[in-house]
Design a protein around this motif. Structure first.
Motif, PDB file in Angstrom:
ATOM      1  N   PRO A  14       0.745  -1.312  -0.066  1.00 20.72           N
ATOM      2  CA  PRO A  14       0.078  -0.079  -0.041  1.00 20.72           C
ATOM      3  C   PRO A  14       0.953   1.220   0.147  1.00 20.72           C
ATOM      4  O   PRO A  14       1.694   1.418   0.756  1.00 20.72           O
ATOM      5  CB  PRO A  14      -0.959  -0.087   1.265  1.00 20.72           C
ATOM      6  N   LEU A  15       0.306   2.493  -0.870  1.00 19.74           N
ATOM      7  CA  LEU A  15       1.090   3.599  -0.962  1.00 19.74           C
ATOM      8  C   LEU A  15      -0.038   4.459  -0.515  1.00 19.74           C
ATOM      9  O   LEU A  15      -0.898   4.840  -0.932  1.00 19.74           O
ATOM     10  CB  LEU A  15       1.525   3.876  -2.259  1.00 19.74           C
ATOM     11  N   MET A  16       0.005   5.044   0.863  1.00 16.10           N
ATOM     12  CA  MET A  16      -0.897   5.809   1.420  1.00 16.10           C
ATOM     13  C   MET A  16      -0.618   7.185   1.794  1.00 16.10           C
ATOM     14  O   MET A  16       0.840   7.645   1.736  1.00 16.10           O
ATOM     15  CB  MET A  16      -1.284   5.015   2.915  1.00 16.10           C
ATOM     16  N   ILE A  17      -1.474   8.030   2.103  1.00 12.62           N
ATOM     17  CA  ILE A  17      -1.234   9.586   2.150  1.00 12.62           C
ATOM     18  C   ILE A  17      -1.691   9.907   3.658  1.00 12.62           C
ATOM     19  O   ILE A  17      -2.906   9.331   3.973  1.00 12.62           O
ATOM     20  CB  ILE A  17      -1.955  10.439   1.291  1.00 12.62           C
ATOM     21  N   THR A  18      -1.062  10.723   4.430  1.00 18.51           N
ATOM     22  CA  THR A  18      -1.760  11.050   5.960  1.00 18.51           C
ATOM     23  C   THR A  18      -2.733  11.796   5.534  1.00 18.51           C
ATOM     24  O   THR A  18      -2.981  12.422   4.746  1.00 18.51           O
ATOM     25  CB  THR A  18      -0.616  11.765   6.676  1.00 18.51           C
ATOM     26  N   ASP A  19      -3.592  11.552   6.459  1.00 14.19           N
ATOM     27  CA  ASP A  19      -4.839  12.391   6.848  1.00 14.19           C
ATOM     28  C   ASP A  19      -4.548  13.806   6.780  1.00 14.19           C
ATOM     29  O   ASP A  19      -3.696  14.325   7.590  1.00 14.19           O
ATOM     30  CB  ASP A  19      -5.624  12.252   7.720  1.00 14.19           C
ATOM     31  N   PRO A  20      -5.038  14.797   5.666  1.00 12.73           N
ATOM     32  CA  PRO A  20      -4.639  16.271   5.722  1.00 12.73           C
ATOM     33  C   PRO A  20      -4.975  16.845   7.206  1.00 12.73           C
ATOM     34  O   PRO A  20      -4.657  18.050   7.319  1.00 12.73           O
ATOM     35  CB  PRO A  20      -5.262  16.723   4.497  1.00 12.73           C
ATOM     36  N   GLN A  21      -6.165  16.387   7.794  1.00 11.46           N
ATOM     37  CA  GLN A  21      -6.566  16.832   9.065  1.00 11.46           C
ATOM     38  C   GLN A  21      -5.438  16.635  10.144  1.00 11.46           C
ATOM     39  O   GLN A  21      -5.272  17.441  10.958  1.00 11.46           O
ATOM     40  CB  GLN A  21      -7.805  16.170   9.484  1.00 11.46           C
ATOM     41  N   LEU A  22      -4.625  15.364  10.052  1.00 13.73           N
ATOM     42  CA  LEU A  22      -3.610  15.167  10.969  1.00 13.73           C
ATOM     43  C   LEU A  22      -2.416  16.251  10.453  1.00 13.73           C
ATOM     44  O   LEU A  22      -1.740  16.726  11.450  1.00 13.73           O
ATOM     45  CB  LEU A  22      -3.044  13.737  10.722  1.00 13.73           C
ATOM     46  N   ASP A  23      -2.335  16.464   9.228  1.00 13.22           N
ATOM     47  CA  ASP A  23      -1.422  17.534   8.712  1.00 13.22           C
ATOM     48  C   ASP A  23      -1.537  18.746   9.504  1.00 13.22           C
ATOM     49  O   ASP A  23      -0.695  19.508   9.900  1.00 13.22           O
ATOM     50  CB  ASP A  23      -1.185  17.752   7.378  1.00 13.22           C
ATOM     51  N   VAL A  24      -2.671  19.234   9.522  1.00 11.65           N
ATOM     52  CA  VAL A  24      -3.193  20.668   9.973  1.00 11.65           C
ATOM     53  C   VAL A  24      -2.874  20.328  11.483  1.00 11.65           C
ATOM     54  O   VAL A  24      -2.331  21.553  12.226  1.00 11.65           O
ATOM     55  CB  VAL A  24      -4.585  20.880   9.692  1.00 11.65           C
ATOM     56  N   LEU A  25      -3.285  19.636  12.117  1.00 12.68           N
ATOM     57  CA  LEU A  25      -3.130  19.416  13.745  1.00 12.68           C
ATOM     58  C   LEU A  25      -1.635  19.333  14.011  1.00 12.68           C
ATOM     59  O   LEU A  25      -1.216  19.891  14.990  1.00 12.68           O
ATOM     60  CB  LEU A  25      -3.741  17.864  14.278  1.00 12.68           C
ATOM     61  N   CYS A  26      -0.674  18.760  13.387  1.00 11.16           N
ATOM     62  CA  CYS A  26       0.661  18.776  13.620  1.00 11.16           C
ATOM     63  C   CYS A  26       0.988  19.972  13.248  1.00 11.16           C
ATOM     64  O   CYS A  26       2.123  20.621  14.269  1.00 11.16           O
ATOM     65  CB  CYS A  26       1.471  17.693  12.542  1.00 11.16           C
ATOM     66  N   ALA A  27       0.852  21.013  12.296  1.00 11.60           N
ATOM     67  CA  ALA A  27       1.429  22.165  12.107  1.00 11.60           C
ATOM     68  C   ALA A  27       0.993  23.107  13.075  1.00 11.60           C
ATOM     69  O   ALA A  27       1.804  23.953  13.694  1.00 11.60           O
ATOM     70  CB  ALA A  27       0.829  22.680  10.629  1.00 11.60           C
ATOM     71  N   ARG A  28      -0.332  23.002  13.875  1.00  7.08           N
ATOM     72  CA  ARG A  28      -0.725  23.854  14.754  1.00  7.08           C
ATOM     73  C   ARG A  28       0.088  23.385  16.302  1.00  7.08           C
ATOM     74  O   ARG A  28       0.614  24.424  16.877  1.00  7.08           O
ATOM     75  CB  ARG A  28      -2.137  23.669  15.374  1.00  7.08           C
ATOM     76  N   ILE A  29       0.388  22.179  16.409  1.00  8.01           N
ATOM     77  CA  ILE A  29       0.989  21.888  17.828  1.00  8.01           C
ATOM     78  C   ILE A  29       2.500  22.467  17.595  1.00  8.01           C
ATOM     79  O   ILE A  29       2.810  22.930  18.729  1.00  8.01           O
ATOM     80  CB  ILE A  29       1.085  20.381  17.869  1.00  8.01           C
ATOM     81  N   VAL A  30       3.101  22.133  16.548  1.00  7.49           N
ATOM     82  CA  VAL A  30       4.387  22.372  16.303  1.00  7.49           C
ATOM     83  C   VAL A  30       4.894  23.954  16.353  1.00  7.49           C
ATOM     84  O   VAL A  30       5.601  24.336  17.144  1.00  7.49           O
ATOM     85  CB  VAL A  30       5.305  21.885  15.174  1.00  7.49           C
TER      86      VAL A  30
END
Length: 385
Positions: free
Chosen positions: A261-277
């Motif tokens: 499988p070649l998967m892509i992270t959930d873009p909602q997780l991307d946004v969450l990570c950006a805010r936390i960092v």
């Protein structure tokens, strides 16, 4: 209001003190994650005081500096005309620079694709469809962590969390300890950005359950015939976050060629990570410098500021594992930046020290981590140094 003459001096003193207190409160920046507040005064280091949630810092961290340019980029990629060599979109696919890589269309067989061919038309349609789906979900959702267990269910009859997970970073500090057997003892092992483990097994282990990478890595792999991107074996699934929307074309080219499988992270997780960092970075900046939040952007790359692959891999593990162990995160003056390369310095678009603050909270005070729904229960986290 009538005030007796004898108490007027006392009233005036109280009034002056109250006005001073209000003025002082206006200068307060409060730390939401640590449940602390920081009083900023000119020329004085911030003082750490307990008990107040920092709405100012949370609001600041919730603003995405790259949102406008990202939206424009997506619109250009979705609606641009690939066949017109004079368009900026076409140039972006053929340019090499700091923010744009050489992303000329390629086929699974290797080499370029004729932009007027049927092969490219199909790739173009898949590219647009995937990008549009990704963009529709590119928003903040505090509950996204509770849904992580649903993304890695391929080949499993039941959706369950792994008992023990190891996230293996690439720091040179791994060469200081023989942790390979300890890493391999975990049920699920995540490695980052195709860091090779051959020849380093006694330091980093030999088993891999998931290859986590940013899309720049897949782009480099897509230059090869067959889009070969399997340093851990072709049966190991790959998940990546999209660092540049244009890389959805590489995904469209390579997806059908991968047996795993070649998967892509959930873009909602991307946004969450950006805010936390951003939160942890801004918090550290205020604590160390005493400067206003508005000065943070100038010293952290502005819209180019981004979380690291390792940070998001840790966040992914928190959602799919009952216990998380972190290896190879951190640095030492006597250790290489990466155990498998001769890279000397860190990337300026990351704030690794702020991310280390996050990891410490995950170990000692997970309730302090902002933006995550209270419904999510953080698993125990251990850092191996």
């Amino acid at each position: 209001m009538i005030v007796k003459r004898l108490v007027r001096p006392l009233f005036s003193a109280v009034f002056v003190f109250a006005a001073f207190a209000v003025t002082l409160c206006i200068r307060i920046i409060v730390s939401g994650a640590g449940r602390d507040r920081f009083i900023i005064t000119d020329g004085i280091r911030p003082q750490k005081l307990p008990g107040v949630v920092n709405e100012t810092l949370l609001t600041f961290a919730a603003v995405d500096l790259d949102d406008v340019s990202l939206r424009q980029n997506v619109e250009h990629l979705v609606y641009g005309d690939f066949r017109n060599a004079k368009t900026s979109l076409q140039r972006s696919f053929r340019s090499v620079g700091r923010n744009r890589l050489d992303t000329r269309p390629r086929s699974v067989r290797g080499g370029s694709v004729d932009l007027s061919s049927e092969e490219f038309r199909k790739l173009r349609l898949e590219f647009r469809r995937n990008l549009q789906i990704w963009w529709r979900r590119h928003r903040f959702d505090p509950d996204v962590m509770s849904n992580m267990v649903n993304i890695l269910t391929s080949g499993r009859k039941y959706k369950y969390k792994y008992k023990t997970c190891a996230v293996v970073g690439n720091s040179g500090i791994l060469l200081k300890s023989n942790l390979g057997d300890t890493i391999d003892a975990h049920e699920f092992i995540i490695r980052l950005n195709n860091a090779r483990n051959g020849g380093f097994e006694r330091f980093v282990g030999s088993k891999t359950s998931l290859s986590f990478m940013n899309s720049n890595i897949l782009h480099l792999c897509s230059r090869r015939g067959g889009c070969y991107c399997h340093p851990y074996g072709q049966q190991v699934p790959i998940i990546m976050y999209i660092s540049q929307p244009v890389h959805f074309l590489d995904y469209a080219v390579c997806n059908s060629s991968h047996s795993s499988p070649l998967m892509i992270t959930d873009p909602q997780l991307d946004v969450l990570c950006a805010r936390i960092v951003k939160y942890y970075s801004a918090k550290r900046f205020v604590m160390e410098t005493g400067k206003p939040l508005e000065a943070w952007s100038l010293s952290h790359g502005g819209s180019e500021f981004h979380y690291s692959s390792g940070m998001q891999a840790v966040m992914l593990a928190l959602g799919i594992c009952e216990k998380v162990s972190i290896f190879g995160f951190g640095k030492s003056d006597s250790a290489k930046h990466h155990y498998h390369t001769n890279q000397k310095t860190e990337l300026s678009l990351h704030d690794y020290q702020a991310e280390y603050d996050l990891y410490e909270d995950l170990v000692n005070n997970p309730e302090a981590v902002p933006f995550v729904s209270d419904k999510f229960k953080f698993p125990p986290v251990i850092i191996h140094r």
